[in-house]
Design a protein around this motif. Structure first.
Motif, PDB file in Angstrom:
ATOM      1  N   ALA A  19       0.832  -1.201   0.000  1.00 40.56           N
ATOM      2  CA  ALA A  19       0.000   0.000   0.000  1.00 40.56           C
ATOM      3  C   ALA A  19       0.872   1.258   0.000  1.00 40.56           C
ATOM      4  CB  ALA A  19      -0.937  -0.005   1.202  1.00 40.56           C
ATOM      5  N   ASP A  20       1.946   1.245   0.778  1.00 38.85           N
ATOM      6  CA  ASP A  20       2.863   2.388   0.818  1.00 38.85           C
ATOM      7  C   ASP A  20       3.504   2.643  -0.545  1.00 38.85           C
ATOM      8  OD1 ASP A  20       2.472   3.091   3.443  1.00 38.85           O
ATOM      9  OD2 ASP A  20       4.270   2.085   4.196  1.00 38.85           O
ATOM     10  N   ALA A  21       3.999   1.583  -1.166  1.00 36.06           N
ATOM     11  CA  ALA A  21       4.694   1.742  -2.449  1.00 36.06           C
ATOM     12  C   ALA A  21       3.743   2.248  -3.531  1.00 36.06           C
ATOM     13  CB  ALA A  21       5.329   0.419  -2.873  1.00 36.06           C
ATOM     14  N   SER A  22       2.544   1.675  -3.607  1.00 38.97           N
ATOM     15  CA  SER A  22       1.614   2.116  -4.647  1.00 38.97           C
ATOM     16  C   SER A  22       1.099   3.523  -4.362  1.00 38.97           C
ATOM     17  CB  SER A  22       0.463   1.128  -4.806  1.00 38.97           C
ATOM     18  OG  SER A  22      -0.261   0.996  -3.609  1.00 38.97           O
ATOM     19  N   GLY A  23       0.904   3.862  -3.091  1.00 35.62           N
ATOM     20  CA  GLY A  23       0.506   5.223  -2.743  1.00 35.62           C
ATOM     21  C   GLY A  23       1.591   6.230  -3.095  1.00 35.62           C
ATOM     22  N   ASN A  24       2.831   5.855  -2.862  1.00 40.35           N
ATOM     23  CA  ASN A  24       3.965   6.699  -3.224  1.00 40.35           C
ATOM     24  C   ASN A  24       4.025   6.879  -4.742  1.00 40.35           C
ATOM     25  OD1 ASN A  24       6.254   8.230  -2.621  1.00 40.35           O
ATOM     26  ND2 ASN A  24       7.613   6.477  -2.844  1.00 40.35           N
TER      27      ASN A  24
END
Length: 101
Positions: A19-24
């Protein structure tokens, strides 16, 4: 072998990283020179999973925003599934303790 709870917790950590990577990626989609990130999960020998974040090559040919939105939804489902395992483990442990008390 790791406990069931530890295996599910490792899955929760991977879901959060995804979730962090795709949000970034979504937040920086218009940033010049930004390289999208992906999460690479690796199976642990004793059970569970770990993950590393890697940069993708520029211009990977995918519809990047759509792929990242799908990744967001996928990570939510992954998180919910692993959370359900943790809840079930706790309920079973509580039932066992009630029997023994």
């Amino acid at each position: 072998m790791n406990s069931l709870n530890a295996i599910a917790m490792s899955g929760l950590n991977v879901a959060l990283k995804r979730a962090d990577a795709s949000g970034n990626n979504i937040a920086n989609a218009q940033t010049p020179g930004y390289r999208r990130e992906t999460v690479v999960p690796v199976e642990d020998a004793g059970g569970g999973v770990s993950a590393t974040v890697a940069a993708l090559p520029e211009g990977d040919g995918l519809d990047q925003l759509a792929a990242d939105m799908v990744e967001q939804m996928s990570s939510v489902y992954l998180f919910k599934a692993n959370l359900q395992v943790v809840k079930t483990h706790d309920q079973m442990l509580g039932a066992l303790l009630d029997l023994r008390a």
